[in-house]
Write a protein that holds these residues in place. Structure first.
Motif, PDB file in Angstrom:
ATOM      1  N   LYS A  97      -2.765   1.743  -5.112  1.00  0.00           N
ATOM      2  CA  LYS A  97      -3.593   1.559  -4.306  1.00  0.00           C
ATOM      3  C   LYS A  97      -3.577   2.404  -2.868  1.00  0.00           C
ATOM      4  N   LEU A  98      -2.076   2.834  -2.736  1.00  0.00           N
ATOM      5  CA  LEU A  98      -1.844   3.586  -1.470  1.00  0.00           C
ATOM      6  C   LEU A  98      -0.704   4.703  -1.853  1.00  0.00           C
ATOM      7  N   ASP A 145      -5.765   6.492   0.995  1.00  0.00           N
ATOM      8  CA  ASP A 145      -6.309   5.315   0.130  1.00  0.00           C
ATOM      9  C   ASP A 145      -6.542   6.041  -1.383  1.00  0.00           C
ATOM     10  N   THR A 147      -8.304   5.069  -3.957  1.00  0.00           N
ATOM     11  CA  THR A 147      -9.490   4.430  -4.492  1.00  0.00           C
ATOM     12  C   THR A 147     -10.241   5.566  -5.341  1.00  0.00           C
TER      13      THR A 147
END
Length: 439
Positions: A97-98, A145, A147
């Motif tokens: 995620k990070l 991020d 994503t």
């Protein structure tokens, strides 16, 4: 034959020597493949695989062996890494995620108030990274991020963090007290003998520059004087490679000359003359403290297209033609030395071109390289070139990239070995015509 030319040499292009502010190492030979793998992995949602491939693509090489500029550790759910950029150590942490990367700058308690204010103001100028204080230390950090991620979306933030953090630590070290700076242990020392040789060579170059200026014609000489001074400063920057204050001063004086302002060429020449005189008078200790070696991951110069490089060469050739037609032969060889040094000083360039320009600089500055222990490729006393070696070096610089760039042809057969001036012109002419088209 001179003594230096007949001496025994024990090394050639050793890894421990560095030239110029760019990256002297080779890029990862698998860089295109790894970059594409990272893109595919990001698209498929394999985030840790993508970051691992991307970070491996940043690894540099010497003699087909990977450097320690990037180190990676990975478990099933976490990837951590360290990346070196000059005086900076970047530590990163990646999950699905990070992405976060952090670099220590200085102890907050020992940092000048003016520096703290400066770093806060820098936050408004940065796009991705931010300076902040935590547990009594000043850091530079980025968060991303994962994503929707791609190699490009990682590259530019990581490059911004690395280049700016290194720059600010050099700035603090040169303008303020360096005692508060953290993690400076990755800087590599330069041997005492090498530092003393570089100090002596700098003094000799300044004296020779002043002698050259003295012999220039008294009319229409502002341009010739500028070429002479600028070539010397970029020569010092590339070959002696001072850092901290001296490195920043050289960059500032060269950039000031080319800045568009109300100052005329004569006024700018006077400023260059004053600084060069001051530089030549500095004692050994003041220069020695500015000499050390670093490991780089990112080039501080933006990559230029070959069209930009070819245009610069042609525009400078037009000046050579003017000086020749007006019978000012003394400055011609100075301009041929100016061209490769200018390109190496101002442009991020393809690794093959970096090797080619370094080869030309080495031939043009044989006495310096010989004093440093490098085998000479040219003897200024006899005018003889080591043709076979030079031809092989040209081929070696281009061969690894000819599959990617089918029109990138070995030009060694077109070189003119009559004398150094004709050789330099023929070499730069062929560099100008290199074709980096992929189709």
């Amino acid at each position: 034959m001179s003594d230096w030319f007949s001496r025994l040499f024990t090394h050639d292009d050793p890894q421990q020597y560095q030239f110029g502010r760019g990256i002297n190492a080779s890029v990862n030979p698998r860089e295109p493949e790894l970059y594409n793998s990272a893109s595919e992995a990001f698209e498929e949602g394999r985030v840790l695989d993508a970051y691992e491939a991307f970070l491996m693509s940043l690894q540099t090489f010497h003699d087909d062996h990977p450097d320690s500029n990037v180190t990676i550790e990975r478990t099933e759910e976490l990837l951590t890494f360290e990346l070196l950029q000059g005086s900076l150590v970047v530590r990163g942490r990646v999950t699905d995620k990070l992405f976060e990367a952090d670099a220590l700058i200085a102890e907050a308690s020992g940092t000048n108030v003016a520096i703290k204010r400066h770093l806060i103001e820098r936050n408004y100028q940065l796009t991705y990274a931010r300076y902040y204080a935590h547990e009594g230390r000043i850091h530079l950090k980025i968060y991303l991020d994962n994503t929707t991620m791609s190699p490009q979306k990682v590259f530019y933030p990581l490059r911004e963090l690395a280049l700016n953090g290194d720059y600010e630590k050099e700035f603090i070290a040169s303008e303020f007290d360096a005692a508060a700076l953290l993690e400076m242990g990755n800087l590599l020392p330069v041997p005492e003998e090498e530092k003393r040789l570089k100090h002596r060579m700098l003094q000799e170059w300044v004296a020779a520059c002043k002698e050259d200026i003295r012999h220039l014609p008294t009319n229409d000489n502002a341009g010739m004087i500028a070429f002479t001074y600028l070539t010397l400063l970029m020569q010092i920057d590339y070959l002696i490679l001072p850092r901290k204050l001296v490195g920043r001063e050289i960059m500032r004086h060269v950039n000031d000359y080319f800045s568009e302002d109300e100052k005329g060429v004569e006024e700018k020449n006077t400023a260059l003359e004053s600084y060069i005189t001051e530089l030549g008078e500095r004692d050994y200790e003041s220069l020695a403290s500015q000499l050390y070696r670093v490991t780089l991951t990112f080039s501080p110069m933006e990559r230029a297209s070959h069209d930009e490089i070819a245009t610069f060469i042609e525009e400078t050739f037009s000046k050579v033609r003017w000086y020749k037609s007006n019978r000012y032969p003394r400055v011609i060889m100075t301009i041929y030395r100016y061209i490769p040094l200018y390109l190496l000083f101002n442009f991020g360039i393809h690794p093959s071109l970096q090797k080619l320009l370094h080869l030309l600089v080495r031939i043009q500055h044989t006495a310096y390289f010989a004093a440093m222990g490098f085998a000479p490729f040219y003897d200024p006393e006899s005018g003889k070139f080591e043709k076979r070696t030079i031809v092989n070096r040209v081929a070696q610089a281009l061969k690894p990239y000819r599959e990617q760039f089918p029109q990138l042809e070995d030009f060694s057969g077109a070189l003119n070995f009559t004398d150094l001036e004709k050789f330099s012109y023929s070499f730069l002419l062929q560099v100008k015509h290199l074709d980096y088209s992929e189709l």
